[in-house]
Design a protein around this motif. Structure first.
Motif: not given
Ligand code: FAD
Length: 499
Positions: A243, A245, A347, A427, A431, A436
């Motif tokens: 992940y 983020a 992304l 994405s 995310d 992110y």
């Protein structure tokens, strides 16, 4: 006993450093870093690597100063510089830790032989790998092309050696200060400073603010990173590592690349962390640790492949890909759009912006931006490899080549070519909260989460209320993902037929 030279390369640490310990046995030690980027063949370090090297050498000079030994920094031909130092100091031995890039192996072989012919004792050591590339062999004595059997063979081999301690003391040679350009009342602290500046490693236009705020190059920075990672993140590495983020990975890659910490040290620290236990389920903790160690294994595998296939950074391992029909890109227009993070695919753009700002990109996003370049844009993987080489602080010839050939489907244990990452699905999956994207593309931060992954699909009123005008605040997608995927698969069919 005469003094010994310790030739520092990408082993910018004091602990677990066999060449340093060996040289420290002599009457006096002469630690020298010789800047010779032209000796790296076509792969002289890029801008982000140079930024890192500058700060790491500064940290190392301070560490040597604490031993009262000045770090000598020179630039020029490595062999000529070593010979000059031998003449200046009367050294009778030279030690270094091995590197594994093809041009460096060739240079080092020549230097070792020449210095031995001069009558010196010359020894190289292993500080960079758990298992050197020639020690892991298939049943028939060949090299491995797939990771899993390679790593199994590594795990069957002897446990990695325990790391060595840092030397307790170091003895300086008589004219050390003069050689290191030391000045004033605190010679050890000033040693090397002018020489380091003169290498010109820092950018002339300062683009490195994002790097400064993210990283602490040097051995202390490496340990700070590892010690933060082990208790807080290791237990959740699987699946947290996927992940972008989240701070789910170690971010040790530049430290490992520059040898500020070694894999034996990481290995031992992971075992110690496992022995300490913790709150999480022991089975999950062990699985996470195994996955993390297998990533260190991928680093080993990359070195293994490069060692056995010296053309790997430039040529596809699977020769069929040499004839891939790449797309023409007049003036590098598409390449530059990708480099700038202006493809219109969030992304991909978030990843490319993270890379430019911080010198690093999350592994999952590296795979996604790579797939987009090589498949949706059908531009050669070597173009992506070169951009990463210049912009990554962890740019590493072995791992970068392996990563790009993996993405392109042409390398060792590569993703099959027909696997084209869908950046929108990636994405949405990795995310899901859109954090992110919001972080790296503030223009999209006010869009509802479900529309951040593919803003071109958002209804006009949604875009309007988020203040987003496509083509003004954020680009339209530069290609249709579905059509470009089909075109990539069709191109692949061509080389399949030809092969
Ligand atoms: P962690 O997940 O914490 O892993 C620990 C360590 O294992 C890393 O520091 C690294 O040394 C090693 N490692 C992890 N994954 C890989 C891998 N797939 N291959 C080799 N070693 C790995 N890594 C580089 O170090 N330098 C590069 O130039 C590089 N270029 C890449 C290019 C592409 C296209 C791709 C897909 C991957 C590339 N990687 C490269 C591998 C990987 O992305 C990074 O090593 C990782 O993202 C570094 O983050 P980390 O330290 O938090 O990794």
């Amino acid at each position: 006993m005469a003094p010994a030279i310790y030739w520092i390369r990408r082993d910018l640490r004091l602990a677990d450093n066999p060449a340093l310990l060996a040289a420290a046995q002599a009457k006096a030690i002469i630690p020298v870093y010789i800047h010779a980027p032209h000796e790296a063949g076509d792969w002289a370090p890029g801008a982000a690597s140079n930024w890192w090297l500058h700060h790491s050498l500064a940290a190392l000079a301070s560490a040597y100063a604490r031993y009262g030994v000045p770090l000598i920094i020179r630039s020029g031909d490595s062999l000529a510089t070593l010979r000059a130092l031998v003449a200046e100091t009367g050294a009778e031995a030279v030690h270094w830790n091995r590197l594994y890039e093809p041009a460096t192996i060739e240079r080092d072989r020549h230097i070792k032989q020449t210095l031995r012919d001069d009558g010196l004792s010359v020894e190289s050591h292993n500080a960079a790998l758990l298992h050197e590339p020639w020690t892991i062999r298939t049943g028939t004595g060949g090299d491995y092309k797939a990771f899993t059997p390679f790593w199994r063979a590594c795990r069957r081999a002897a446990e990695p050696e325990p790391p060595l301690p840092a030397p307790q003391t170091l003895a300086r040679c008589d004219n050390a200060d003069a050689m290191a350009g030391a000045m004033g009342r605190d010679p050890a602290a000033t040693a090397g400073a002018a020489a380091l500046e003169s290498l010109g490693l820092l950018p002339t236009i300062d683009w490195a603010g994002g790097l400064r705020s993210r990283w602490q190059p040097g051995e202390a920075g490496a340990w700070a990173r590892l010690e933060a990672f082990l208790p807080a993140t290791l237990a959740a590495y699987e699946p947290g590592r996927d992940y972008p983020a989240r701070p789910g990975t170690s971010r040790l890659s530049p430290h490992l690349h520059f040898g500020e910490i070694g894999p034996r040290q990481v290995w031992q620290a992971v075992q110690a962390q496992l022995a300490r236990g913790g709150d999480s389920d022991p089975a999950a903790r062990t699985e996470s640790a195994e996955t993390f160690l297998s990533e260190i294994g991928w680093r080993e595998f990359a070195h293994h492949v490069l060692f056995h296939h010296p053309g790997f950074p430039d040529h596809p391992l699977n020769a069929r890909f040499a004839d891939f029909p790449w797309q023409a890109d007049p003036g590098d227009a598409m390449l530059k759009t990708w480099q700038r993070g202006e493809t219109g695919i969030p992304l991909v753009d978030a990843g490319m912006r993270e890379l430019y700002a911080t010198g690093w990109m999350h592994n999952r996003v590296r795979m996604v931006v790579g797939s987009f370049l090589v498949k949706n844009l059908r531009l050669p993987w070597q173009a992506g490899e070169a951009w990463f080489w210049d912009t990554l602080v962890d740019a590493d010839l072995a791992s970068n080549s392996l990563g790009w050939q993996w993405v392109a489907g042409s390398g060792a244990d590569a993703a099959p070519y027909f696997r084209v990452f869908n950046p929108v699905r990636q994405s949405e999956r990795f995310d899901a909260e859109g954090d992110y994207i919001a972080h790296w593309i503030p223009a999209l931060a006010d869009l509802p989460v479900k529309h951040r992954h593919a803003p071109w699909e958002a209804p006009a009123p949604v875009l309007e209320s988020a203040g987003v005008t496509l083509g003004v605040d954020y680009p339209h997608p530069m290609v249709d993902l579905k059509e470009s995927r089909q075109a990539a698969l069709a191109a692949f069919e061509q080389i399949k037929k030809a092969g």
